[in-house]
Each structure stands twice: as C-alpha cells, then as structure tokens.
Design a protein around this motif. Structure first.
Motif, mmCIF file in Angstrom:
data_model
loop_
_atom_site.group_PDB
_atom_site.id
_atom_site.type_symbol
_atom_site.label_atom_id
_atom_site.label_comp_id
_atom_site.label_asym_id
_atom_site.label_seq_id
_atom_site.Cartn_x
_atom_site.Cartn_y
_atom_site.Cartn_z
ATOM 1 N N ARG A 244 0.856 -1.194 0.000
ATOM 2 C CA ARG A 244 0.000 0.000 0.000
ATOM 3 C C ARG A 244 0.884 1.234 0.000
ATOM 4 N NH1 ARG A 244 -3.275 2.438 5.108
ATOM 5 N NH2 ARG A 244 -3.661 4.394 4.040
ATOM 6 N N GLY A 245 0.494 2.210 -0.796
ATOM 7 C CA GLY A 245 1.234 3.451 -0.851
ATOM 8 C C GLY A 245 2.259 3.404 -1.949
ATOM 9 N N PRO A 246 3.165 4.386 -2.030
ATOM 10 C CA PRO A 246 3.312 5.483 -1.078
ATOM 11 C C PRO A 246 2.148 6.473 -1.159
ATOM 12 C CG PRO A 246 4.783 5.788 -2.934
ATOM 13 C CD PRO A 246 4.140 4.451 -3.114
ATOM 14 N N GLY A 247 1.958 7.166 -0.065
ATOM 15 C CA GLY A 247 0.896 8.152 0.010
ATOM 16 C C GLY A 247 1.094 9.042 1.222
ATOM 17 N N ARG A 248 0.157 9.942 1.387
ATOM 18 C CA ARG A 248 0.164 10.846 2.540
ATOM 19 C C ARG A 248 -0.962 10.403 3.462
ATOM 20 N NH1 ARG A 248 3.321 14.743 4.506
ATOM 21 N NH2 ARG A 248 3.588 15.637 2.424
ATOM 22 N N ALA A 254 1.766 12.235 7.948
ATOM 23 C CA ALA A 254 3.063 11.722 7.491
ATOM 24 C C ALA A 254 2.946 11.116 6.094
ATOM 25 C CB ALA A 254 3.584 10.677 8.467
ATOM 26 N N PHE A 255 4.053 11.048 5.424
ATOM 27 C CA PHE A 255 4.166 10.367 4.138
ATOM 28 C C PHE A 255 4.527 8.918 4.443
ATOM 29 C CE2 PHE A 255 6.234 9.344 0.070
ATOM 30 C CZ PHE A 255 5.288 9.851 -0.801
ATOM 31 N N TYR A 256 3.920 7.977 3.738
ATOM 32 C CA TYR A 256 4.049 6.570 4.139
ATOM 33 C C TYR A 256 4.185 5.614 2.974
ATOM 34 C CZ TYR A 256 -0.667 5.697 2.427
ATOM 35 O OH TYR A 256 -1.764 5.567 1.613
ATOM 36 N N LEU A 257 4.612 4.407 3.329
ATOM 37 C CA LEU A 257 4.665 3.263 2.415
ATOM 38 C C LEU A 257 4.557 2.017 3.277
ATOM 39 C CD1 LEU A 257 5.486 1.931 -0.379
ATOM 40 C CD2 LEU A 257 7.839 2.023 0.464
ATOM 41 N N TYR A 258 3.775 1.032 2.824
ATOM 42 C CA TYR A 258 3.693 -0.247 3.533
ATOM 43 C C TYR A 258 4.273 -1.359 2.680
ATOM 44 C CZ TYR A 258 0.579 2.045 6.832
ATOM 45 O OH TYR A 258 0.060 2.888 7.782
#
Lengths: 358, 358, 358, 358
Positions: A244-248, A254-258
C-alpha cells in the motif's frame, strides 16, 4: 469506553522513553536478512546463525530490530526503553498488580541489551522494557553508508486489538497520550495513536482480531527516500512487496509506504509527522467515513491492509490465540456493501476512488 | 569550567517543554512583516499597529515570533513554554534565589499568552516562561497555504555569551542537557548545544561578546524547501539577505541556511537533525580545528557570522551592555593569521576552502 | 566581434547530436577510478590497466568518460556524437578547409567506439567526432545500482579560451547556437553557452588563458542527489574536493556543484536547466556586474574557479601551450580591486557577499 | 502492422519541433480556470470571457493550454510547433495528399499565435501546426511566482485510437520516432510512445475506442512537486480529482500523477524521463503482462484510466464519432477475467496487487 476495562494499577508506571526495538521471528533468516539489510539498508550491528541485530542510521543503541529464526512467523517482543534502571522495578510492580505473567532477565533477552522485563500484557502483547544497552556508532554522519532510501529511526509500532478503547485506557495507564483517533458518529473507535516521545506515536491500536502486530515503522528523512525504496523494489522485481502506498496519511500527516517482508510481516516507511510534546497537544479525531483519513489523497486502502497482521508470541514462544473484534470493522463501514466514504460530506465519489469496493 | 560559576539554586527549576517564541524588536514593522510573512511565508495569527504575531505551519500555540515596532533592533524575549502553570512559581523561586530581576504578568507580555514570568537571567538574557496560551489552527494539513519553503516549526534559539562553560553550567541547572559542543585541545569551549525537547537543541551558547542573540531558527520538512527560499530571494533581488549557506552542519548534522532580516537579525532555516531524548544520548565533541564542524562540506564560514549578533533588552526595554569574550575566539583560532583548520588532520587544505582567510 | 575571426568553411559542418564523452588523462588511474566509480557512482563499462570507461545511469552508448593513465593531467578529447557515419566525412572536409590537423581512425580512439575523427580545432582544442558506438545496458531502471547522488547523464563541457567572441563564432559555424552569455556595458563578452541538443549547452566558452578545459558536467535527477554527494564527501573526509557550491546558477537556472578530481580536473554536477530547442529560443544576456549571474543566491565565486583549469593535449599527446586572455577578466571586473558587483543596481552589498574580495 | 494502412505521402512532412499546446473546450470556464491557474498554478498569459491562455513556468511562447468555453467538453486541437514558416506549406501539401480536410488561418486560431494550419488527420484528430508565436516572459527564474507543485513545461499528449500500429505508421510518416511500446507475445500492440523533441514522447497512441484524447501532460522539476499537488488537493477537499498515482511508470521511467479536471479531461503531471535524441536510441518493448510496465511499483491501474477519455472535435467544432477498438484490450488481457499480469514471470501476485480484479 470499554465494557471490560483493565484496572488501573495503584503503583506508577515505568517512565517509558520510546519504542526501541521489535523482535521478529522469521522462518528463513537469510532471506529476511537480505530484505532488511540488503534491500532496505538497515545496518547490521551483530549477527549469528540464530539472529540478526539491525539498527537505523541515527540510532546509538545496539539495535532497533531483531530477526530471529523460528518455526512460525510472529512477533516475540515490542520493546520499549525506559528512563532508568529503577523503571524496571516499576514495570514489575505495575504488571504484577495486573496479574500478568512476567519474566525478568538481568542479562537481557537479546544481545546488546542488559536487565530486561518481559510481560504478557493484559491485551495479550509481549512487551519488553529495558534501560541498559550497549552503545554503538551513530551512523547519521556516515553518508558513505547511506542508501537512497536510508532508514534513520525506528518510529513506531502498530498493534491490532479487538477493543480499541480498552487498549487505549490501558496504554494511558502506562502514561501514553492519545494524539489522534478515528471514530464514527456513534462513538465507535476504530483506531487510536499514542505517544511517549513527542511524535504522533510510539504505538497505535488498530481495531481488529487480536492481539496481532499490524506493522513496525521506520522513518526516513525525506519523501524521495521512500520513493527510492519503491524504485529499487521494482528494479529487483520485488514490487509485490509493496502492499500500500506510497501516500500521505490524513492521520499523522506523514508520508508513508507499507511493505510486506518475506514472512508477510508488515513494515511501514514513514516520514514527517509533527511535534506533539506539549501536554495540551490538540487531539485530532477523524470521521471514519472521511475518505482522506487513511490517505489524504483518497487512494483506496487495500483490503489486506485491514485484515492481515502478524501473530504475537507468549513468553513461552507460542502464538497467542486471536480474539475476534465484535465492534464494527473499519473496512466494512467504509468500503463494504453497507459502507460509505466521502471526499466532501454528502457527495458521491468517482469510481476510481472506490478501489476494491466495486 | 568557569572561574565565575553561577550558583545552583536549591529549589528546582521549572519544567521547560521547549523554546516557544522569540520577541524581536524591529525598526520598521511593515518591512519586517513583509520579510517574515510574505517572503518566508510564516502565518500571521494576529496583528496591530505595534506588533505582528506569526507562527509556523505545524504550530498550535498563538505564535512563534512576535515582531514589535521599536527604536532599536533587539531581542525583547527568549520565551519558553513550561509544562504546567505551577512551573511559573518554580521559575520565580529559581531566579529569586539567583537574585535576578523578575517581572510576572498574569495577563502576559504578548497577545495570546497568559500568565508569564520574565527575568533578566544571570547571563544577561531576557528569558520568558509561560504555560497558558491560546490555541490556534494547526496549519500542517493546510497545504493550500504552504509556500515552497514552508516553515513548519520553531526549532531553536542561539545566544552569544563570553564564557560558554559558565553559561552551560547555568543552563544545566535549568535542566537543559548538552548534546554537542566545540572544544580545542586545551579544553577551551567555543560553543555548546543544549536541549529540552529531544532534538539537538532548544538553545545553543556561542562564545563571543554578549549577551547577544545569534539567531532564531525555524525548521522545514525537507532540504529543497530551504533551497526554494534562496531561489525566491534571488527572484526578489534580495539575495543579499543570504549570509551563509545553504549547507550541511557538522554539529547537529542538520541542513541549514542563515538569513539576515531587514534589521540584521539573523534567522536560520534548519532541517533534519536527530533524536536526542535518551538520558545517555551520546554527546558529540568537535575539534575547533576540524573544518567540517561548522559546515560538513568544508565551506568557509563568513566572518560576519562570527562577529555580528543582535542586542538583547533588559526588562525596561534598554539594551544590555555587551561584555567582551576573553577566551580564544573561534574565528581567530580557525581562520585568523594564527588559526588553522583541517579536512584531514595534518594535511593542508586547498585555497578555495580558506575563504576570507586569504 | 573578434578581430581575428576564424573563417567560415564553405562546406557544411557535421550534424552534431550532443556532447558524448570526455577523455581525461589522469596520473594515478586507481585513484581516479575510486573517485569516479566509488565516490560518484559512475558505472564502469569496461577497464584495463591503462584506461577505465565509465557511463552515467541513463546512457546507452559505451561510455561518457574515459580515464586514461598518463604522465600529465590533461584532456585528450572532447568527443561529440554525430547523426550519421557520413557526418565524419563532413567533419574531415570542414576542418580540412580550416587547415586543421586531422586524424581519422576507423577502429576508433577508444574502446566501444568505431570510426572516429579527431582534430586540433582552430581554438586549439582536441575535438572528436564519431557515430558508430557499442550499445550497452541503459541503467536508468536499475535502481538497485543507483547511489544517493546518481549521475544520470553527461550534460556538457566547458572550455577556457582567450577570445570568447572568436570561439563563439567558430562554434556557430559548427552549428552550435548560443543560449546565454555574460557581457559588460562595453560589449566585452566574458562567457557564452552554446547547445546542439535542446538544453542550455553542450559546451560553453569561458574567457581566460586557453585553450584549457574548465569542467565536464554530469546531470542528476534532483537537487538532493547533488547534496548527497557533498554529504558523502564529508563522510569520507574528502570535503576539500568541493571547490564551489552547491548553489543555483543565474545563467542556465540550473542547480550546481563543482568538484575537483584527484588530478584537479574540475567536474560539475548539474540539474534542471530548461528546454532550448526552438530556433527562436530567447538568448539571455547577463550583466557581468550582476552578482546573481554566476550564483543566483549571490554566493561569492572562489578565485580558483576563475583561474584554474586543465591543460588540453594535441594529437601527439603533448600539452597545448596556453595563450593569455587580453580582454578584461571577469574576476577582476567583479571582485578585484577595481571590480564591482551588485545585487540591486546602484546599491552596495554586505561584506558577506564579497568573499575573498576583502 | 495494420491491415488498413494510411498511405505515406510523397511530399515531406513538416519539421515538427515539439508538442506546443492543447486547446480544450470546457463547459464552465471559471471553474476550469480555477483548477488550472489557482490549483495547479499555471500562469495566465491572457484571457477574455471566452478563453483563458495559460503557460508553464519555463515557457516563452504565448501559451501551452487554451481553455475555451463551449457546450461539450472536448479537445479542439493538438497543436505542434514547426521549425519554420515554410513548414506550414509542407503541412498543407502533406495532408492534402492524404485527402484530409485542412483549414489555414494566417491570423491563427488562437491569440498569440500567427499563421496556422489545422487538419482533421487520417486518424480523426484535430492537429494544428504553427511557427509564428508571440514571445512572453520565461518565468523560470521568477521563483516568487512558483507554487510548491510548479509546472515547468508541457511535456506530451496522449491519444486513444483503435488501431495502434496504423497510428504509429502514420506518425512515423510525420517523422515521429517510437521510443517505447507495449506488446503481447502475439505481436498485438497496445500502446506506443513517439517523440520529436528528445524526450520519451511528444505524443503516445493508446489502444482503445477513438479518436479520443487520453491526457495532456505537464512536467515538474522534481518528484516532491508532484506530491505537493496531491497534498494541496487534499487540503482543498478535491482529492477525488486524483485518478491514478502518484507512481513511477515502467514505460518512460518517469514519475507520474493523473488528475481529472472539472470536465473530466485527464491531466498528467510527469517528471524525469530520459534523453532519446540519438537516431539509434534503443526502443523498449514491454510485455503487456508485465505488471511493472504501467507502474514500476506494481500498483494496479484503475479501470477508468483504461476506459475514459475526452472527445475530440472536427474542424466544425463537432465531436468526432468514436470507433471501437477491435484488437484485444489491455485492460481485459491484464486485469479482466481472462487476463493476467506478473511481477516475476510464472509467479502469482498477492491479492493487493490485483486491484479491482477481485
């Protein structure tokens, strides 16, 4: 409010500084080492044939992550550092009063760590507390060792639990403070973020079948660092590790990535939340139907992110049984047949914002 | 060690959360407002014909900077937020014991702030302590209001004082902790960084003629935000406001830029230092001759940065007399006729690393 | 206009596509390889005990840089790729008409390159033209091989020549187009930028004692890539390789950094200029006294950047004698005793913008 | 190969420099202006009550986008700039030979543009060619006007057409060159990218019901600029304008984002593809089943991106009828019931990589 609250101990909680490391049981140590050290670039402090000890670039304690070979992928410990050695005694007293199973090891449960207390907490999670730790080189200035997606700090844990208010109340007894949460108009709480250090969280409680571990999160300095991890995974033909992500995020800003590691353990890469250290720091409550709460850009959350999580172990190393959530599920109220989300309240969203709901 | 130490009070210091705001006296309010609000993009919380109250994007308290019209450019207050209202009583007791002049105003010295204590501290600086504050909208999510160089947080102050060890000892009495410093082989201390919140500093002490204010620093999220401030100043034909940088500090490992506002007050823009919240956080001591201490890339420091600073006011609003430093000056031991610096110990540096030394 | 113009040949020039590679003579091949391959991260396509062939990440031709072991640090060739094999015949005819020494080698002067023409051009530079070339893997998608400061493209050359208008006129005969230049109010030209591919330049002519090579420039994708090169040099205690920058150019509007390699050859790292491919692309003329022309932020240019450059070789491999510039020098008219620069015309600049002028 | 090829004219094509602007018909001019000028930050060169003329930051011609009020949302012209006025005569001859409807207007079809030729090309698209154009200020150095997501260049068009090989062959007759394409093992072509200027494309042909306009793309300097557009849309509660991305393309290796404007016209924001100007630039062919071709990180493509597109107008301003694609559809062969994609050939992908396929 939970109908089944955990009592507040009469003795004070240990003074927790921050989330410090996670011990992950992995089923193929070499494969997991390759993922965390070679792909993600965490520094190997020490290793043997049973375990690898890794740390982030700005860390000065021995490790932020332990990978331990084992038969079943699971979490062996959520470890917190406390302010002083005396806080271990407080931890023992605190959990003794709660009737929890406790194990104290003066030599520590892992290399590089001294006197430690492990408990099965009332929520079913294996929590560790320690103060004594071996100092190692802080690699923040060692830019010759930094990869494009350098991980600089362990940021937080995220735990899955069936009854979020019950978990929050217990964590508040442990002197955590809520910074943000997700609720609906009926007062159901779907998730809550809590901190000791002055960031948005040291851990979060996510509503679902638990106790399970939702993810462990490492911070980068900038957003491009996170994008470069995706680019590298693509180059290695490992893009399916990106869940999932990357996204905000809406929550935390926060900016994220799973990612999912080789055993399916979920790892978040995270950057740029905000200072929360004032006692009157405003709590942000998000409407569960606000489609920007989980992703500020409205990108649909994949179902696996809601449903899958890692088992946690008891102090004998056996997986804890998982108890089903009975409150409403965030996935169902937002993307299920009866669920709904909005970008602007009262307005329908385009199909491309609905993801797997179609 | 200082030969003239300030005594440690017997009563406990107030529990300081963080540096919270600076009150700057400016000689042309409209011109300064244009610089801070229009060029740098700080948000105006409130203003009248005597003062402008500004805040950074992630802030929820009323302001991080007060610009006040006055006859002489100077600093009226270094203001810290304390944990509770009771900490104001502690501040009064603490400074009373030190024989300092103290003024307490239940209605505050500035709009948006309640009960406040101001003191002329033993180092000659006007310090303010407050807890009660008006909450305002946190603009972190208001990306529609962010400029390319968005300032998200007040990060720290920097003070000039003749005797750094004396100042450090006093700040430690106030429960600040040293994170980094600059010394020479004789033990002379040229500067020290100290924190309450877990970053590299809430304030630093820079050796020089004082008491004066060296700079106030705001944080951005990323390095490109800082570069965009330079680009914008160029477009506005205001590049001469850029005094030093951008560059990477050795001390703090942060990316930095120093500007001079219309009155010559120095403002730093700063990003990406590291977590320092553990009680045994390793202190980093830099050799004053290490040419990478002030700029990790070895870019020469301009002389004005060492010599110029802002006056500070006493509680009557009169400039404090400046006392000369008698210890060695960092500028002289590193770039003066008898000074030297190295990139690699024992090796000479190319001319282009010597700056104005030629 | 030059008083000593090079005649325009009657036959058409070769159709040059772009600057393609530079052959650098280095005095310690292993040391130079370490700098370009290990520190800067250029990919080694091929190597032997006399030469190393390197390329940037997005390149598909055999190399962009040849390091060749030799007795004197110098440039052996500025090599351009031409559109078709027939353009080599055009090159021969063009330079034959100019009376230049020409050498054509069907097997090429370097590995990976086929039929090639080398000339000592009328300005004294060793120019090479080729079309046939070995294709190699474009590493743009190989993010697993990219370092934080990944160099993605050879961008341009920069040459030092005593008479800039004379050089410009000759390059225009070769079908280069001027995109920007620096002049004074008397019409003296201090430097000019010229392109074949639609960027600001494939080469520039810098006024000074020549023929010499001022620099060779590689492009990164983003500005943080350039900053990370500085950070890494600091970590390796090689910050003295940083001669100037990073900064924003006025000319070209690109973000830049100048390094000096182990032999003193100057390398620029460069990103984000603009499209110039239209035939009526507006030429930008900068005032030599405009302090933002060389650095948009007004950071002083270090003297060495004006005075030092690399020798170039003739076709026998002997250094070309250097002829002194007789026109005004940019350094002297801007930072010398009689020189001046401005941020805003008619206004003095603060001392910290004057650099070594003091 | 197409079974129904468009003949190659005997006369030479015009020398096209680059895609230059698109004329979009919008149904609410004020609303569209707000989107392009206020949200995306394009500069308004000129406007009246029927049209708004916008340009990107690095542009020096009058506009890159015309918004024109009209009854039906559609594309009125894909406009290309040609090298010289004479190329307009060549365009007339070229399309006359193909039997196309042609309209030439010495005064241009839009403000700021001179002599222009519009045609309904054999593929059904309204193409415009012009050379004469009004020069305006290049805003590249005007950083005071740049928003965090500054658009610096018109990068490319993307067109939907039923028979991709037929379209490609015709564009090659117009001297476009293919840089990348997507095919399957049977030789079916699903999309192709073609360039005049040396980037990956000036236009692309996407297989589908056509003629329709898939998107128009603007470039930013860096990836964070694109992220900031998403953040701003979230702040404005317009996140539903984000249809797909941000992400990294496999094809082109660029970083991308797809938005939908108030009429549903698709706009791409794009950065960092690569130089393609050599005549033997290697063509990259992607397997339609490679899940990293459209998104290097394997993020599923939303169905609307495959199926929705804008109508195009004939020279009378009437929408062109849409002809169905008869070849296989990329969506169906990759995410439909009979479709499949892989990260690693022969291995199944996790559910979260399947998107709406579930």
């Amino acid at each position: 409010m939970s109908l089944d609250p955990i009592p507040t101990p009469s003795c004070p909680p240990p003074d927790i500084l921050r989330c410090a490391y996670m011990e992950l049981v992995v089923t193929d140590l070499a494969r997991s080492r390759a993922f965390y050290a070679d792909v993600l670039g965490l520094a190997v402090t020490e290793e043997d044939d049973q375990a690898v000890y890794l740390r982030s670039m700005d860390e000065f304690i021995h490790h932020n992550l332990v990978l331990r070979q084992g038969p079943v992928a699971a979490v062996a410990a959520f470890a917190y550092r406390v302010r002083s050695p005396e806080d271990l005694d407080k931890a023992v007293a605190f959990y003794t009063e709660l009737g929890c199973r406790i194990e104290r090891r003066p030599e520590g449960f892992n290399k590089g760590i001294g006197d430690s207390v492990r408990v099965e907490d009332p929520l079913g999670f294996p929590q560790e507390f320690f103060h004594d730790v071996e100092h190692v080189e802080r690699l923040g200035w060692r830019y010759d060792l930094h990869v494009p997606g350098a991980l600089v700090r362990l940021d937080h844990f995220n735990q899955v639990t069936p009854d979020v208010p019950r978990a929050v109340k217990h964590m508040e007894d442990l002197a955590f403070r809520v910074t943000e949460d997700i609720q609906d108009e009926h007062g159901t709480t779907y998730a809550a973020w809590m901190r000791r250090k002055p960031t948005v969280h040291d851990t979060a409680m996510t509503g679902g079948d638990g106790p399970r571990m939702h993810h462990v999160a490492f911070a980068t300095h900038e957003k491009h660092n996170i994008l470069s991890i995706c680019d590298k995974l693509g180059a290695l033909r490992l893009s399916d590790r990106i869940e999932r992500g990357p996204g905000r995020h809406g929550v935390s800003n926060a900016f994220y990535l799973y990612l999912r590691d080789p055993d399916g353990h979920r790892v978040e890469i995270y950057t740029q939340d905000y200072y929360t250290g004032d006692p009157d720091n405003p709590v942000v409550t998000w409407d569960v139907h606000d489609n920007q709460r989980r992703d500020w850009w409205g990108t649909p959350v994949v179902p696996s992110w809601y449903t899958e999580a890692s088992l946690v172990l008891d102090l004998d190393g056996k997986p804890k049984p998982v108890v089903a959530r009975t409150d409403s599920s965030e996935m169902e109220v937002t993307i299920g047949a009866d669920g709904f989300s909005y970008t602007r309240k009262g307005e329908a969203m385009p199909e491309y914002k609905l993801g797997n709901q179609l």
